[in-house]
Design a protein around this motif. Sequence first.
Motif, PDB file in Angstrom:
ATOM      1  N   PHE A   1       4.939  -3.047   4.995  1.00 40.17           N
ATOM      2  CA  PHE A   1       4.251  -4.086   4.438  1.00 40.17           C
ATOM      3  C   PHE A   1       3.645  -3.384   3.232  1.00 40.17           C
ATOM      4  O   PHE A   1       3.082  -2.404   3.218  1.00 40.17           O
ATOM      5  CB  PHE A   1       3.126  -4.744   5.289  1.00 40.17           C
ATOM      6  N   TYR A   2       3.695  -4.123   2.052  1.00 39.86           N
ATOM      7  CA  TYR A   2       3.406  -3.408   0.772  1.00 39.86           C
ATOM      8  C   TYR A   2       2.101  -4.090   0.329  1.00 39.86           C
ATOM      9  O   TYR A   2       2.175  -5.622   0.340  1.00 39.86           O
ATOM     10  CB  TYR A   2       4.271  -3.338  -0.328  1.00 39.86           C
TER      11      TYR A   2
ATOM     12  N   ALA B   1       1.987  -0.282  -2.806  1.00 39.95           N
ATOM     13  CA  ALA B   1       1.641   0.757  -1.987  1.00 39.95           C
ATOM     14  C   ALA B   1       1.573   0.293  -0.643  1.00 39.95           C
ATOM     15  O   ALA B   1       1.399  -0.884  -0.181  1.00 39.95           O
ATOM     16  CB  ALA B   1       0.109   1.380  -1.899  1.00 39.95           C
ATOM     17  N   LYS B   2       2.340   0.769   0.397  1.00 42.49           N
ATOM     18  CA  LYS B   2       2.331   0.626   1.906  1.00 42.49           C
ATOM     19  C   LYS B   2       1.186   0.404   2.415  1.00 42.49           C
ATOM     20  O   LYS B   2       0.047   1.328   2.069  1.00 42.49           O
ATOM     21  CB  LYS B   2       3.066   1.747   2.489  1.00 42.49           C
ATOM     22  N   ALA B   3       0.889  -0.574   3.354  1.00 43.80           N
ATOM     23  CA  ALA B   3      -0.210  -0.923   3.856  1.00 43.80           C
ATOM     24  C   ALA B   3      -0.223  -0.903   5.318  1.00 43.80           C
ATOM     25  O   ALA B   3       0.094   0.068   5.895  1.00 43.80           O
ATOM     26  CB  ALA B   3      -0.782  -2.375   3.377  1.00 43.80           C
ATOM     27  N   GLY B   4      -1.114  -1.630   6.012  1.00 40.53           N
ATOM     28  CA  GLY B   4      -1.060  -1.745   7.499  1.00 40.53           C
ATOM     29  C   GLY B   4       0.130  -1.738   8.294  1.00 40.53           C
ATOM     30  O   GLY B   4       1.232  -2.126   8.116  1.00 40.53           O
ATOM     31  N   SER B   5       0.084  -1.374   9.361  1.00 47.40           N
ATOM     32  CA  SER B   5       1.232  -1.230  10.333  1.00 47.40           C
ATOM     33  C   SER B   5       1.339  -2.663  11.035  1.00 47.40           C
ATOM     34  O   SER B   5       0.665  -3.254  11.464  1.00 47.40           O
ATOM     35  CB  SER B   5       1.350  -0.150  11.387  1.00 47.40           C
TER      36      SER B   5
ATOM     37  N   ASN C   1      -7.730  -8.777   5.958  1.00 45.10           N
ATOM     38  CA  ASN C   1      -8.199  -7.698   4.904  1.00 45.10           C
ATOM     39  C   ASN C   1      -7.265  -7.045   3.843  1.00 45.10           C
ATOM     40  O   ASN C   1      -6.908  -5.954   3.777  1.00 45.10           O
ATOM     41  CB  ASN C   1      -8.693  -6.553   5.880  1.00 45.10           C
ATOM     42  N   TYR C   2      -6.430  -8.177   3.478  1.00 47.07           N
ATOM     43  CA  TYR C   2      -5.434  -7.757   2.460  1.00 47.07           C
ATOM     44  C   TYR C   2      -4.388  -6.783   2.938  1.00 47.07           C
ATOM     45  O   TYR C   2      -3.535  -6.055   2.157  1.00 47.07           O
ATOM     46  CB  TYR C   2      -5.959  -7.298   1.210  1.00 47.07           C
ATOM     47  N   GLY C   3      -3.965  -7.158   4.379  1.00 49.06           N
ATOM     48  CA  GLY C   3      -2.969  -6.229   4.764  1.00 49.06           C
ATOM     49  C   GLY C   3      -3.285  -4.702   5.107  1.00 49.06           C
ATOM     50  O   GLY C   3      -2.433  -4.069   5.497  1.00 49.06           O
ATOM     51  N   SER C   4      -4.586  -4.313   5.160  1.00 51.49           N
ATOM     52  CA  SER C   4      -5.054  -3.041   5.534  1.00 51.49           C
ATOM     53  C   SER C   4      -4.636  -2.809   6.995  1.00 51.49           C
ATOM     54  O   SER C   4      -4.394  -1.631   7.239  1.00 51.49           O
ATOM     55  CB  SER C   4      -6.481  -2.772   5.046  1.00 51.49           C
ATOM     56  N   SER C   5      -4.935  -3.765   7.752  1.00 52.77           N
ATOM     57  CA  SER C   5      -4.665  -3.697   9.285  1.00 52.77           C
ATOM     58  C   SER C   5      -4.108  -5.071   9.803  1.00 52.77           C
ATOM     59  O   SER C   5      -4.285  -6.080   9.094  1.00 52.77           O
ATOM     60  CB  SER C   5      -5.826  -3.049   9.890  1.00 52.77           C
ATOM     61  N   PHE C   6      -3.308  -4.994  10.599  1.00 60.43           N
ATOM     62  CA  PHE C   6      -2.743  -6.140  11.378  1.00 60.43           C
ATOM     63  C   PHE C   6      -2.948  -6.348  13.005  1.00 60.43           C
ATOM     64  O   PHE C   6      -3.249  -5.530  13.435  1.00 60.43           O
ATOM     65  CB  PHE C   6      -1.381  -6.312  11.102  1.00 60.43           C
TER      66      PHE C   6
END
Length: 743
Positions: free
Chosen positions: A591-592, A602-606, A639-644
């Motif tokens: 996820f970017y 940039a790549k974000a959370g897993s 949080n904008y894809g920082s974590s899922f």
Amino acid sequence: MRFLAWTQLFSAAAEAALTWQNVKIGGGGGFVPGIVFHPTTKGVAYARTDIGGLYRLNSDDSWTAITDGITDNDNWHNWGVDALALDPQDANVVYAAVGMYTNDWDPKPGSIIRSSDKGATWKTTALSFKVGGNMPGRGMGERLAVDPANSKILYFGARSGNGLWKSTDSGATFTKVSSFTAVGTFIPDPKDVGGYNGDKQGLAFVTFDSTGGTADGATKRIFVGTADNTTASVYVSEDAGATWNPVKGQPGKYFPHKCVLQPQEKALYLTYSDGSGPYDGTLGAVYRYDLATSTWKDITPVSGSDLYFGFGGLGVDMKKPGTIVIASLNSWWPDAQIFRSTDSGATWSRIWGWSNYPEMNRYYGQSASKAPWIKTGFLDTDTKDLGWMIEALVINPLDSDHWLYSTGLTIFGGHDLTKWDSSHNVTIQSLADGIEEFAVQDLASPPGGSELLAAVGDDSGFTFKDAASLKVSPNTPWMNPIWTTSSSVDYAGTSVKNIIRIGNSAQQAAVSSDGGVTWSNYSGAATTLSGGTVAYSAKGDTVLWSTSSSGVQRSQNQGTFSAASSLPSSAVIASDKQNNTVFYGGSAASFYVSTDTGTSFAKAGSLGSATAVRDIAAHPTKAGEVWVSTDVGIFHSTNYGSSFTQPSTALKSTYQVALGKGSGTTWNIYAFGTGSAGAKLYGSADDGATWTDIQGSQGFGSIDSCKLAGSGNTAGQVYVGTNGRGVFYASGTIKKRSSTFNA
């Protein structure tokens, strides 16, 4: 206790399944290769489509879809109909040969479906080979026929070299007719091995001769046509199918398309083209075969330079022997041509002729009141008023004034055909009301904006301004610019009247500032960019375009597009609907996020064990909240894809995901995936903690090709775009369920 829990679970799911109806685009929208009237019962007729199933005619000229219930995720190919037959002795009985493709696009064999209640319910007979309802040559036919002397006997002409098949138990079983050895050898492109044009097109039609007597309760004389441009393409049996021979004296040139018996004349009429259709054909012929004398007569209405097309559609008047109507298969300029004869083809008159070139005398009036967009978007902007790909043309056997013919756009027809013979002027209308054969490419429903934006194949797209407009055919398609297929549409989240759409051909991008009512070209679109998906920034100043061939591109303020760095080609994209600087992307397992209006990612959370990001949906009113659909289910970030987080594992292998207005201030989540009820559409009212089957028995075809949008304005309303049955919508309350009931 376990029994009680599962019983309650089943009841909740069943209770929550919604009632679906079509958004009314109207007018057809796609190709109808065949129309069949019942020969003796008034008002009974059916139309077969190439990707949208079967429709039954109603008394008010409208149509009702009758095969949705057999087109779920596992049986999507049942929407491809290659042949249609009615039982002359029982008006309640209808048969169809279904299956979409004969190449590997469709993994399953075809079927013969049968109904004894006019399509209310169906029984299926599986075949051992594929059926090609959306393959080349699909306008030939009909390939399926019921013996008029014996309702238990059917014949079916197959594709792919599979020959002729017979049933003696009303379609319950079929066996191959070994004595019929012709297979229809024509292959449009022999080099396209395994491709769309690389298969034998097989048999073209089966026609019983009811005037030739019977043997052991079966019609003795049967004609079968094959897709062969050779000396033999029409065969006959004189002994109820025991033996077969080429018909003597036949034209020996061109492909036969239609073969219709006029029993009072004891004659067959046949149309021929040098292409198998529905797109080709530059030469052709029309013949009459006299059954009493076994002689052929060339009755082609034009010759020389006037003959620049083949012939497809053929209507024979059963009440007025000698009266026939035929259509050019493809006359691409300036229009199709339709001919009528009242003397068995000895003389003909045309539906239009040249006045003082390029002026035309049109011997018809034409309207599209049931689908106004056909006139504004097509009839008023193209020379081809009458249409193209005319393979189906029929005269109601019980009403000489009632005729129908189909094009690649709609079904035309009218109720004053015999005026052609007196005043030489007929009334033509679009008579496809109820047929929704649109291939939907994308959907959007902006909160506070237009209720629905629908990007479709072949017919550009449509805007529905409010909930009431969903029931009324639009006045216009997307125009100025208008193009064939719109592949994606999106809106600016904080400025919802700003819309962008893109098309499948180069330099097709357009914007609207009034919610999709009017449009203008997006000046920065390059000649190399086409297809794929589009995302519009929250304020509508930046466009991110994941193109079909040039990777992900970015443009600001209608400027030139340039590549978006760090985002893989063909990435799934979305914009944050409230934060103008944020775009999202997904590719494979990653996820970017971009925080600089799509300039870099940039790549974000897993996403846990996911290996494929399939769709991304940003919350319509909350910045930073995003939902991601993957091969292992739905993930959620605030949080904008920082974590899922993965709210539930009950829904697996998901495809499109969407948010729609729920009760009060809440938002429902909708997703296509595999859950407790199988591969279906599910809804959640508790942020994905539990999922309920809201699809029920409605067929949407393959869920991996469906499009999805929750209404931004109407609580509990959800839209599904299908590949061949238009847009469906339904509304209702999704009940929150305790974990006890989570499958």
